[in-house]
Design an enzyme around this catalytic site. Structure first.
Site, PDB file in Angstrom:
ATOM      1  N   MET A  54       0.743  -1.124  -0.107  1.00 45.19           N
ATOM      2  CA  MET A  54      -0.081  -0.064   0.185  1.00 45.19           C
ATOM      3  C   MET A  54       0.885   1.228   0.114  1.00 45.19           C
ATOM      4  O   MET A  54       0.264   2.200  -0.381  1.00 45.19           O
ATOM      5  CB  MET A  54      -0.855  -0.182   1.314  1.00 45.19           C
ATOM      6  CG  MET A  54      -0.310   0.024   2.516  1.00 45.19           C
ATOM      7  SD  MET A  54      -1.450   0.168   3.811  1.00 45.19           S
ATOM      8  CE  MET A  54      -0.653   0.381   5.226  1.00 45.19           C
ATOM      9  N   HIS A 132      -1.377  -4.814  -5.931  1.00 43.72           N
ATOM     10  CA  HIS A 132      -1.055  -4.486  -4.666  1.00 43.72           C
ATOM     11  C   HIS A 132      -2.186  -5.087  -3.866  1.00 43.72           C
ATOM     12  O   HIS A 132      -3.267  -5.062  -4.143  1.00 43.72           O
ATOM     13  CB  HIS A 132      -0.674  -3.113  -4.313  1.00 43.72           C
ATOM     14  CG  HIS A 132      -1.802  -2.226  -4.263  1.00 43.72           C
ATOM     15  ND1 HIS A 132      -2.365  -1.828  -3.137  1.00 43.72           N
ATOM     16  CD2 HIS A 132      -2.421  -1.428  -5.413  1.00 43.72           C
ATOM     17  CE1 HIS A 132      -3.365  -1.223  -3.277  1.00 43.72           C
ATOM     18  NE2 HIS A 132      -3.333  -0.765  -4.782  1.00 43.72           N
ATOM     19  N   CYS A 133      -1.827  -5.151  -2.442  1.00 47.40           N
ATOM     20  CA  CYS A 133      -2.752  -5.229  -1.184  1.00 47.40           C
ATOM     21  C   CYS A 133      -2.111  -4.370  -0.312  1.00 47.40           C
ATOM     22  O   CYS A 133      -1.382  -3.125  -0.600  1.00 47.40           O
ATOM     23  CB  CYS A 133      -3.115  -6.726  -0.951  1.00 47.40           C
ATOM     24  SG  CYS A 133      -1.748  -7.592  -0.572  1.00 47.40           S
ATOM     25  N   ALA A 134      -2.216  -4.830   1.130  1.00 46.68           N
ATOM     26  CA  ALA A 134      -1.652  -3.829   2.126  1.00 46.68           C
ATOM     27  C   ALA A 134      -0.285  -4.023   2.274  1.00 46.68           C
ATOM     28  O   ALA A 134       0.457  -3.169   2.415  1.00 46.68           O
ATOM     29  CB  ALA A 134      -2.465  -4.189   3.470  1.00 46.68           C
ATOM     30  N   SER A 140      -2.758  -9.956  -2.987  1.00 46.34           N
ATOM     31  CA  SER A 140      -2.224  -9.613  -4.480  1.00 46.34           C
ATOM     32  C   SER A 140      -1.280 -10.805  -4.782  1.00 46.34           C
ATOM     33  O   SER A 140      -1.344 -11.080  -6.027  1.00 46.34           O
ATOM     34  CB  SER A 140      -1.473  -8.053  -4.414  1.00 46.34           C
ATOM     35  OG  SER A 140      -0.503  -7.952  -3.470  1.00 46.34           O
TER      36      SER A 140
END
Length: 199
Positions: A54, A132-134, A140
């Site tokens: 993120m 992406h993710c966190a 992701s």
């Protein structure tokens, strides 16, 4: 949009590596634990496909410097992950997947749509995609693995090893179970196609 039944995009023989069976969850986790155990905010894990967190997703200038034209946010709508067409503006094509990083969350309905989005992005001349993710290691990563399996004929193990050449990943146990099912189904589909070619 293509249906799941017509999604084979690789010769059946290319999946022969998994015909001997998909590894157990424990074996997959051992593979994931091996090698490097750290990663940067963003890593290129396949030509023009970047996997990250993120922090990088909020860095519009950094994404611009990388030449990113598409963003796939696997944590869409979550408080830690900004992301929308408004946030990136008209220069970036945005796609959100509202996934939770929980073993009980069913990510599998997003495998094919996300893979198709990644494929279409990478089929566009000059395009580069950021997934992406966190943290960039579970949600992701699972979607990137499914893309490599669906569009490039990788077995789950081969996909993991390919991504791990450039980034540490660790999809949660629930996602690994779902990826195992995908691996088994793609392998069966590949063997069915191979039988059809031989008759």
């Amino acid at each position: 949009m293509e249906t799941r039944g017509s999604i084979s995009r690789f010769p059946a023989q290319e999946r022969s590596a998994v015909s001997s069976g998909t590894p157990s969850l424990t074996e997959l986790e051992e593979i994931l634990h091996s090698g490097q155990t750290s990663c940067r905010h963003v890593d290129e894990v396949w030509p023009n496909l970047f996997l990250g967190d993120m922090f990088m997703s909020h860095d519009r200038y950094g994404l611009w410097k990388l030449g990113i034209t598409h963003v796939l946010n696997a944590a869409h709508g979550k408080t830690c992950c900004k992301g929308s067409d408004d946030f990136y503006g008209t220069t970036v094509n945005y796609h959100g997947v509202p996934a939770n990083d929980l073993p009980t969350f069913d990510l599998s309905p997003y495998f094919f749509p996300a893979a198709e989005y990644i494929h279409e992005a990478l089929s566009t001349p000059g395009a580069r995609i950021f997934v992406h993710c966190a943290v960039g290691v579970s949600r992701s990563a699972a979607l990137v693995l499914s893309y490599l399996m669906i569009y490039h004929g990788f077995s789950l193990v081969d996909a993991i090893q390919k991504v791990k050449e450039n980034r540490w990943i660790f999809p949660n146990r629930g996602f690994l179970k779902q990826l195992r099912v995908l691996d088994i189904n793609l392998c069966k589909e590949g063997m069915t196609e191979a039988d059809g070619q031989m008759t």
